[in-house]
Design a protein around this motif. Structure first.
Motif, PDB file in Angstrom:
ATOM      1  N   TYR A  75       0.936  -1.306   0.067  1.00 14.87           N
ATOM      2  CA  TYR A  75      -0.230   0.207   0.015  1.00 14.87           C
ATOM      3  C   TYR A  75       0.967   0.930   0.235  1.00 14.87           C
ATOM      4  O   TYR A  75       1.965   1.474   0.052  1.00 14.87           O
ATOM      5  N   ASP A  76       0.564   2.258  -0.275  1.00 14.93           N
ATOM      6  CA  ASP A  76       0.617   3.264  -0.209  1.00 14.93           C
ATOM      7  C   ASP A  76      -0.218   4.465  -0.538  1.00 14.93           C
ATOM      8  O   ASP A  76      -1.144   4.892  -1.123  1.00 14.93           O
ATOM      9  N   ASP A  77      -0.413   5.309   0.662  1.00 17.57           N
ATOM     10  CA  ASP A  77      -1.106   7.135  -0.066  1.00 17.57           C
ATOM     11  C   ASP A  77      -0.815   7.667  -0.934  1.00 17.57           C
ATOM     12  O   ASP A  77      -1.660   8.277  -0.990  1.00 17.57           O
ATOM     13  N   ASN A  78       0.293   7.963  -1.379  1.00 14.61           N
ATOM     14  CA  ASN A  78       0.088   8.616  -2.419  1.00 14.61           C
ATOM     15  C   ASN A  78       0.458   8.767  -4.001  1.00 14.61           C
ATOM     16  O   ASN A  78      -0.265   9.087  -4.978  1.00 14.61           O
ATOM     17  N   ARG A 133      -4.155   3.880  -1.803  1.00 11.82           N
ATOM     18  CA  ARG A 133      -4.282   3.462   0.052  1.00 11.82           C
ATOM     19  C   ARG A 133      -4.818   2.653   0.585  1.00 11.82           C
ATOM     20  O   ARG A 133      -5.430   2.381  -0.016  1.00 11.82           O
ATOM     21  N   THR A 145      -7.218   4.635   7.904  1.00  8.73           N
ATOM     22  CA  THR A 145      -6.834   5.377   8.690  1.00  8.73           C
ATOM     23  C   THR A 145      -6.399   5.827  10.252  1.00  8.73           C
ATOM     24  O   THR A 145      -7.230   5.785  10.906  1.00  8.73           O
ATOM     25  N   SER A 180      -2.762   8.836   8.022  1.00  9.68           N
ATOM     26  CA  SER A 180      -1.608   7.371   7.054  1.00  9.68           C
ATOM     27  C   SER A 180      -2.772   5.738   6.618  1.00  9.68           C
ATOM     28  O   SER A 180      -3.461   5.741   7.702  1.00  9.68           O
ATOM     29  N   GLY A 181      -1.971   5.860   5.401  1.00 10.49           N
ATOM     30  CA  GLY A 181      -3.046   4.848   5.605  1.00 10.49           C
ATOM     31  C   GLY A 181      -2.766   3.544   6.009  1.00 10.49           C
ATOM     32  O   GLY A 181      -1.742   3.011   5.600  1.00 10.49           O
TER      33      GLY A 181
END
Length: 666
Positions: free
Chosen positions: A507-510, A541, A545, A591-592
């Motif tokens: 996973y990545d938030d961006n 994401r 959260t 952050s996710g």
């Protein structure tokens, strides 16, 4: 009364196979016995470590026996007519031993003890076979490290001829033992193993050994065969060793006047103090010994020809000790050295190379017939015959020059650095040119990858050698594909001769799902062609959260995370925040993360305790001032103008900052 201790090994049976019959020699490290291999019914030699040495080696290096065994296996794979064959190895009563070929003869040390020094042709004949053996070891990746007369065995020819050693068979021993024992010594501080009379300078200064180390020791052995002594002596071994570092080996002719200059030059080349100035290995030195022996033999034949024709000889300085001509085909088959590659064995010549000149017999040869014609010819024909003779001699001399005399042997330059190759070519009077360099996965950059003509091939004196240098391993930079879709990243990597391997997505938030997050190796790293590059792709994401937990009580934060399906972990540290208050978190709020992810919490241990100072026996106003200056609230009891007689908490107590301190004044 003298007491002689019997050798307990005599008559014993080793490994149920080798019956010890007699003792041949005893050295500083091991004893050699003759034995009968009762399984194959043959005589062998058994070399066994002294009982006083083996425990010491095992105590110093636990792996000595393993090293000894590995070296025995390595040398057993080395098959060469001038190497003492190793048949077997093992341990007997804890003592490592080798079973070797039994050579009926003497060591070169025994020969020198009897003869003191050898004739040049005998010394060169022994050196040829000795170098052939060591050269075979060098080609197999072995370095002897202890070349000396004691390790060179001389077996007389089956037909006898003990007075002349030219046709004797020479065998070299102790490859495995020298290296195994030296490895044991290196683990204990890199002590010097080689015999100091023959030790190369680089072994003394930094303990480094390579094929050129054996070349140096072989040069010292040749010096001793020619002169009857080693070049240096001293009261202590270390004094002798450092003379090899500080001094050049003297020319043999300074000790034995009349030795040919070619022998001085041969010894000087082999014993240069700079390893880079020596022949690269024993095979290269062997080629130089053969050339020197051939040239000296040809000079001897030239002198014979001049004497037969009674022609006046020009004033040319030459050797005063003749060396017998080299006639390999006349040696017994068992005593011949291996023929050079490309030689026609049926004729004894190389392709496209003229036959070597043979010595001219005095009775029936061409020169003898000319002499008879000159003596019997009428005066009118004398000038004609003389003219024909001069023309014939010029043709013979010219043919020799264009066929043999103008050539030398190309040195071994492959694997040398560019600077080393240029230095060696300069010393040989040769010119270097360079072909297009090319990549090689094993040869370092700027080292010689190939040469033309090859080593030991003929080349015109002052000629040109073409070298191909290595560019080193071919490397490709990993392209930066971060932020690209996986299909585009895969195409970029394939275009760079690399292979894309899809790794575990995360996973990545961006970055959205399907986009490259990272690669391993990193972008810009230099790698070999075909290297697999691990490509990490984003999953988008994460579904959960992370909440803001800073400032909350650790119990409250822990409950909030557990309710979301996350795993809290806590670490405590000193802080001016209240005890058990969350003062940091990772990942940060917002952050996710996915379910079950770990969230690290930093929790306050509260302010660090402070030490209460001593104020007893101080005037009450001064004691109050000291406490307040360090942040303590002060409660004064009884007489505020008296002297402090007690305090609570007491002196040196550890309390939280701001704790009130009561003082009693009287």
């Amino acid at each position: 009364m003298d007491t002689q201790v019997a050798d307990t090994l005599l008559g014993s049976l080793i490994d149920g196979r080798y019956r010890i019959r007699g003792r041949v020699a005893r050295g500083g490290m091991a004893t050699v016995y003759t034995a009968t291999d009762e399984r194959l019914e043959r005589t062998v030699a058994v070399k066994i470590i002294h009982p006083t040495q083996a425990p010491d080696l095992r105590a110093r290096v636990a792996g000595f026996v393993e090293r000894f065994t590995d070296e025995a296996k390595t040398i057993a794979r080395l098959t060469h007519p001038n190497v003492v064959a190793v048949y077997d190895q093992g341990t007997h009563q804890g003592l490592p031993y080798l079973v070797m070929e039994y050579v009926r003869g003497r060591t070169l040390r025994d020969v020198l003890a009897e003869r003191r020094r050898l004739n040049p042709d005998e010394a060169l004949a022994i050196a040829e076979q000795m170098l052939a053996a060591i050269g075979a070891a060098h080609r197999a990746g072995l370095v002897h490290r202890d070349v000396k007369p004691e390790n060179v065995l001389v077996a007389e020819a089956p037909t006898g001829g003990a007075a002349n050693l030219v046709d004797s068979v020479v065998k070299v021993a102790d490859f495995g033992l020298a290296r195994a024992v030296e490895a044991a010594e290196e683990d204990q501080g890199n002590q010097l193993m080689a015999t100091v009379a023959y030790v190369a300078p680089e072994l003394v200064t930094d303990g480094h050994a390579d094929p050129r180390t054996d070349v140096y020791s072989a040069g010292i052995v040749l010096f001793e065969m020619l002169t009857g002594r080693v070049p240096y002596d001293g009261n202590r071994p270390i004094d002798v060793a450092w003379q090899h570092v500080d001094r050049d080996v003297p020319a043999p002719s300074t000790l034995v006047p009349g030795l040919p200059k070619a022998l001085d030059e041969l010894v000087a080349r082999a014993t240069r103090r700079d390893p880079g100035a020596r022949p690269t290995d024993a095979g290269a030195l062997l080629a130089e010994v053969q050339v020197a022996r051939e040239d000296l033999g040809n000079n001897a034949h030239t002198a014979v020809l001049r004497r037969i024709t009674d022609a006046p000889a020009p004033a040319v300085a030459g050797p005063t000790m003749a060396v017998a001509a080299v006639r390999p085909a006349e040696r017994p088959a068992w005593a011949r050295l291996p023929e050079p590659k490309g030689r026609d064995r049926s004729r004894g010549t190389e392709p496209n190379r003229p036959h070597r000149r043979r010595a001219v017999p005095e009775g029936n040869g061409l020169v003898a017939r000319w002499r008879r014609q000159l003596s019997e010819a009428p005066p009118g024909r004398l000038a004609v015959v003389a003219g024909v003779l001069v023309v014939a001699l010029l043709l013979v001399g010219g043919g020799w020059w264009f066929g043999v005399g103008r050539y030398t042997v190309a040195p071994e330059l492959v694997s040398l650095t560019k600077a080393e190759a240029e230095s060696q070519a300069s010393r040989a009077g040769l010119t270097l040119v360079y072909a297009e360099p090319r990549y090689d996965q094993k040869v370092p950059r700027d080292s010689v990858l190939a040469q033309d003509p090859g080593s030991a091939d003929r080349i015109v004196k002052g000629g040109t050698i073409t070298l191909t240098l290595s560019l080193g391993p071919e490397q490709f930079p990993v392209p930066d594909v971060v932020g690209k879709e996986y299909e585009l990243a895969e195409a970029d990597l394939r275009a760079a001769n690399l292979e894309a391997v899809k790794g575990k997505a995360r996973y990545d938030d961006n970055l959205p799902a399907g986009v490259v997050l990272d690669t391993d190796p990193k972008p810009g790293a230099e790698v070999k062609p075909g290297t697999k590059v691990n490509v990490i792709v984003s999953r988008g994401r994460a579904p959960i959260t992370v909440p803001n937990l800073v400032g909350k009580n650790v119990n409250e934060a822990r409950g909030a995370l557990q309710q979301l399906g996350l795993v809290p972990t806590e670490t405590y540290r000193d802080s001016d925040k209240p005890k058990d208050e969350v003062i940091g978190q990772s990942p940060a709020d917002g952050s996710g993360v996915e379910k079950g992810a770990e969230v690290k919490l930093e929790v306050s241990k509260g302010p660090a305790p402070v030490t209460v100072p001593r104020v007893v026996d101080l005037p009450c106003p001064q004691g109050k001032q000291v406490l307040e200056s360090q942040g303590f609230p002060v409660v004064v009891q009884f007489n505020p103008n008296g002297v402090v007689r007690f305090q609570n908490p007491g002196e040196n107590s550890q309390v939280a900052p701001g704790t009130p301190v009561t003082i009693g004044c009287f």
